[in-house]
Scaffold this motif. Structure first.
Motif, PDB file in Angstrom:
ATOM      1  N   HIS A  90       0.664  -1.242  -0.018  1.00  0.00           N
ATOM      2  CA  HIS A  90       0.042   0.124  -0.086  1.00  0.00           C
ATOM      3  C   HIS A  90       0.774   1.255   0.078  1.00  0.00           C
ATOM      4  N   PHE A  91       2.098   1.132   0.479  1.00  0.00           N
ATOM      5  CA  PHE A  91       2.968   2.499   0.704  1.00  0.00           C
ATOM      6  C   PHE A  91       3.405   2.665  -0.712  1.00  0.00           C
ATOM      7  N   PHE A  92       3.626   1.657  -1.504  1.00  0.00           N
ATOM      8  CA  PHE A  92       4.107   1.478  -3.075  1.00  0.00           C
ATOM      9  C   PHE A  92       3.037   2.225  -3.945  1.00  0.00           C
ATOM     10  N   ALA A  93       1.882   1.561  -3.668  1.00  0.00           N
ATOM     11  CA  ALA A  93       0.480   2.007  -4.136  1.00  0.00           C
ATOM     12  C   ALA A  93       0.108   3.369  -4.287  1.00  0.00           C
ATOM     13  N   ILE A  94       0.496   4.204  -2.904  1.00  0.00           N
ATOM     14  CA  ILE A  94      -0.068   5.436  -2.756  1.00  0.00           C
ATOM     15  C   ILE A  94       0.681   6.453  -3.797  1.00  0.00           C
ATOM     16  N   PHE A  95       1.777   5.993  -3.920  1.00  0.00           N
ATOM     17  CA  PHE A  95       2.675   6.959  -4.579  1.00  0.00           C
ATOM     18  C   PHE A  95       2.656   6.994  -6.261  1.00  0.00           C
ATOM     19  N   PRO A 119      -3.386  15.857 -15.804  1.00  0.00           N
ATOM     20  CA  PRO A 119      -4.663  16.170 -14.675  1.00  0.00           C
ATOM     21  C   PRO A 119      -4.997  15.164 -13.729  1.00  0.00           C
ATOM     22  N   TRP A 120      -5.710  15.618 -12.853  1.00  0.00           N
ATOM     23  CA  TRP A 120      -6.177  14.725 -11.869  1.00  0.00           C
ATOM     24  C   TRP A 120      -7.122  13.742 -12.305  1.00  0.00           C
ATOM     25  N   PHE A 121      -7.848  14.178 -13.211  1.00  0.00           N
ATOM     26  CA  PHE A 121      -8.788  13.485 -13.952  1.00  0.00           C
ATOM     27  C   PHE A 121      -8.653  12.892 -15.343  1.00  0.00           C
ATOM     28  N   SER A 122      -7.325  13.014 -15.570  1.00  0.00           N
ATOM     29  CA  SER A 122      -7.051  12.422 -16.778  1.00  0.00           C
ATOM     30  C   SER A 122      -6.977  10.601 -16.724  1.00  0.00           C
ATOM     31  N   THR A 123      -6.967  10.128 -17.894  1.00  0.00           N
ATOM     32  CA  THR A 123      -7.160   8.572 -17.645  1.00  0.00           C
ATOM     33  C   THR A 123      -5.803   7.837 -17.083  1.00  0.00           C
ATOM     34  N   PRO A 124      -4.746   8.019 -17.021  1.00  0.00           N
ATOM     35  CA  PRO A 124      -3.623   7.458 -16.301  1.00  0.00           C
ATOM     36  C   PRO A 124      -3.750   7.790 -14.934  1.00  0.00           C
ATOM     37  N   THR A 125      -4.119   9.016 -14.458  1.00  0.00           N
ATOM     38  CA  THR A 125      -4.274   9.473 -13.261  1.00  0.00           C
ATOM     39  C   THR A 125      -5.506   8.734 -12.405  1.00  0.00           C
ATOM     40  N   VAL A 126      -6.608   8.537 -13.280  1.00  0.00           N
ATOM     41  CA  VAL A 126      -7.769   7.899 -12.464  1.00  0.00           C
ATOM     42  C   VAL A 126      -7.412   6.343 -12.305  1.00  0.00           C
ATOM     43  N   TYR A 127      -6.665   5.619 -13.392  1.00  0.00           N
ATOM     44  CA  TYR A 127      -6.274   4.391 -13.189  1.00  0.00           C
ATOM     45  C   TYR A 127      -5.154   4.074 -11.999  1.00  0.00           C
ATOM     46  N   GLY A 128      -4.443   5.143 -11.815  1.00  0.00           N
ATOM     47  CA  GLY A 128      -3.507   5.069 -10.801  1.00  0.00           C
ATOM     48  C   GLY A 128      -4.027   5.056  -9.595  1.00  0.00           C
ATOM     49  N   MET A 129      -5.091   5.897  -9.183  1.00  0.00           N
ATOM     50  CA  MET A 129      -6.053   5.980  -7.969  1.00  0.00           C
ATOM     51  C   MET A 129      -6.882   4.860  -7.803  1.00  0.00           C
ATOM     52  N   ILE A 130      -7.547   4.332  -8.859  1.00  0.00           N
ATOM     53  CA  ILE A 130      -8.050   2.938  -8.675  1.00  0.00           C
ATOM     54  C   ILE A 130      -7.277   1.792  -8.268  1.00  0.00           C
ATOM     55  N   TYR A 131      -6.208   1.864  -8.931  1.00  0.00           N
ATOM     56  CA  TYR A 131      -5.075   0.805  -8.409  1.00  0.00           C
ATOM     57  C   TYR A 131      -4.584   1.051  -7.254  1.00  0.00           C
ATOM     58  N   ALA A 132      -4.300   2.044  -6.591  1.00  0.00           N
ATOM     59  CA  ALA A 132      -4.056   2.426  -5.481  1.00  0.00           C
ATOM     60  C   ALA A 132      -5.271   2.190  -4.246  1.00  0.00           C
ATOM     61  N   GLY A 133      -6.316   2.497  -4.720  1.00  0.00           N
ATOM     62  CA  GLY A 133      -7.478   2.271  -3.785  1.00  0.00           C
ATOM     63  C   GLY A 133      -7.934   1.002  -3.423  1.00  0.00           C
ATOM     64  N   PRO A 185      -0.435   7.318  -8.179  1.00  0.00           N
ATOM     65  CA  PRO A 185      -1.098   8.481  -8.760  1.00  0.00           C
ATOM     66  C   PRO A 185      -0.434   9.671  -8.490  1.00  0.00           C
ATOM     67  N   LEU A 186       0.307   9.775  -7.379  1.00  0.00           N
ATOM     68  CA  LEU A 186       1.037  11.190  -7.166  1.00  0.00           C
ATOM     69  C   LEU A 186       2.151  11.049  -8.307  1.00  0.00           C
ATOM     70  N   THR A 187       2.757   9.976  -8.660  1.00  0.00           N
ATOM     71  CA  THR A 187       3.927  10.197  -9.743  1.00  0.00           C
ATOM     72  C   THR A 187       3.321  10.440 -10.824  1.00  0.00           C
ATOM     73  N   ILE A 188       2.282   9.686 -11.167  1.00  0.00           N
ATOM     74  CA  ILE A 188       1.631  10.079 -12.785  1.00  0.00           C
ATOM     75  C   ILE A 188       1.256  11.572 -12.609  1.00  0.00           C
ATOM     76  N   ARG A 189       0.748  12.180 -11.675  1.00  0.00           N
ATOM     77  CA  ARG A 189       0.348  13.448 -11.393  1.00  0.00           C
ATOM     78  C   ARG A 189       1.580  14.376 -11.624  1.00  0.00           C
ATOM     79  N   GLY A 190       2.760  13.820 -10.908  1.00  0.00           N
ATOM     80  CA  GLY A 190       3.694  14.707 -10.981  1.00  0.00           C
ATOM     81  C   GLY A 190       4.312  14.849 -12.401  1.00  0.00           C
ATOM     82  N   GLN A 191       4.084  14.063 -13.240  1.00  0.00           N
ATOM     83  CA  GLN A 191       4.373  14.066 -14.627  1.00  0.00           C
ATOM     84  C   GLN A 191       3.583  14.976 -15.441  1.00  0.00           C
ATOM     85  N   GLY A 192       2.677  15.699 -14.926  1.00  0.00           N
ATOM     86  CA  GLY A 192       2.078  16.607 -15.536  1.00  0.00           C
ATOM     87  C   GLY A 192       0.643  16.245 -16.085  1.00  0.00           C
TER      88      GLY A 192
END
Length: 376
Positions: free
Chosen positions: A35-40, A51-65, A42-49
């Motif tokens: 879970h420590f790895f998973a939390i980072f 948007p929060w609701f872009s497809t990669p970021t949303v998938y990352g948040m779903i995976y972390a969740g 979506p944050l890493t994807i967001r850090g690449q520029g």
């Protein structure tokens, strides 16, 4: 050199023979499914520029969740089913206050556990029909051996009285003693059946009846039951062994709920071990498939690995179940699936593992022989 030729065996590869599915599972647990790895992610994807609701970021948040949800659900389930619930994590025992009683602790897994604990300064009591080879070992002064056939209640009661007078009341019980005959059911003699039932099953009743009352009186303690995956499945030439291990599993289950609901002692922890094949003298002549494919998915357990896990379980003030290697956790599920159970049985080679089994003789040390050894 990458290979070593062992006498009587084929060459073993030092790298590939030690690489198995357990290593892959461990790496995944510490990375992708952490879970420590998973939390980072979506944050890493967001850090690449993105948007929060872009497809990669949303998938990352779903995976972390999902990863965090399963970790939380597992933790909450542990809290709900624990005899003594804890919110974050259980405490750790003070080993200096412990007296650990181990049945069958003269050799094999029990012997290694006794030596390891003794070297850590823990007071250890061993009940066995024979004496362990501890002379000259560091920490041996912490091991007290009592000659006892644990299958006989009278001997257990007599030893229990001596232990209480000479050492004190054990705070941890490790029911480890076990025997295996390795014979087809029609070849088993009455004496052999009685011995297997006596050592593997009845002995646990006698140990509990002798030492559990003081634990209940004090409201604390730990009972560890060493069973086997063979208590969940059966195989040829092991009818007596499998039957007793299945009974031991139910003894553990019943004891766990009895301590909680009847004796009102949730601080007496009960742990169950369901290991697969351990490389000990007990099964030294058993034969499992030697292909690298089999050993990759079903690796043998080394005694020192199991002892390390046992001490880890005893160190925590909580009831736990140890199932090793990882495939053992799947066994309770596949045993009821038609066809899958048969394929797994064939793959494991369990029905022929005991074909050439030769049981090691039990050397019983008489009191007179023990006195002679001390004088020498």
């Amino acid at each position: 050199m990458s290979t070593v030729q062992l006498e009587g065996e084929r060459a073993h590869h030092l790298v590939f023979d030690s690489f198995n599915v357990e290593i892959i599972i461990k790496v995944l647990k510490l990375s992708v499914f952490s879970h420590f790895f998973a939390i980072f992610v979506p944050l890493t994807i967001r850090g690449q520029g993105y948007p929060w609701f872009s497809t990669p970021t949303v998938y990352g948040m779903i995976y972390a969740g999902l990863v965090c949800f399963f970790h939380l659900a597992s933790h909450l389930l542990t809290i709900a089913t624990s005899p003594k619930p804890y919110l974050l994590q259980p405490g750790f025992v003070d080993w200096q206050d412990q007296i650990v009683l181990i049945t069958g602790g003269a050799s094999g897994l029990g012997g290694l556990l006794a030596e390891t604990l003794a070297m850590r300064g823990v007071r250890v009591v061993v009940l066995d029909v024979r004496k362990g080879e501890w002379e000259g070992e560091v920490g041996v002064h912490n091991i007290s051996w009592y000659q006892c056939d644990v299958s006989k209640k009278a001997e257990v009661d007599a030893c229990a009285k001596r232990i209480r007078e000479e050492i004190g009341d054990p705070t941890m019980l490790v029911n480890n003693a076990g025997v295996v005959q390795g014979k087809k059911i029609l070849d088993l003699s009455e004496e052999e059946v009685n011995e297997t039932i006596g050592v593997n099953l009845a002995a646990q009743f006698w140990i509990l009846k002798a030492f559990l009352p003081k634990m209940i009186e004090k409201g604390t303690g730990h009972v560890m039951t060493v069973a086997s995956v063979m208590g969940l499945v059966g195989s040829a030439r092991m009818t007596d062994y499998c039957a007793t291990k299945a009974a031991v599993i139910q003894l553990h289950e019943s004891l766990k709920f009895e301590l909680k609901s009847q004796y009102k002692t949730p601080s007496i922890h009960t742990s169950l071990l369901l290991p697969s094949f351990i490389h000990t003298p007990l099964f030294s002549t058993a034969q499992l498939p030697r292909s690298r494919f089999f050993r990759f998915f079903a690796p043998e357990l080394e005694p020192h690995e199991v002892v390390k896990k046992m001490i880890g379980i005893l160190s925590v003030e909580a009831s736990q179940t140890g199932m090793w290697p990882s495939y053992v956790k799947v066994v309770p599920w596949i045993r009821w699936v038609k066809g899958v159970r048969e394929v797994a049985q064939w793959f494991s080679g369990a029905d022929h593992a005991m074909d050439n089994f030769v049981r090691a003789p039990r050397k019983v040390v008489t009191p007179a022989e023990d006195e002679d050894e001390k004088r020498d």
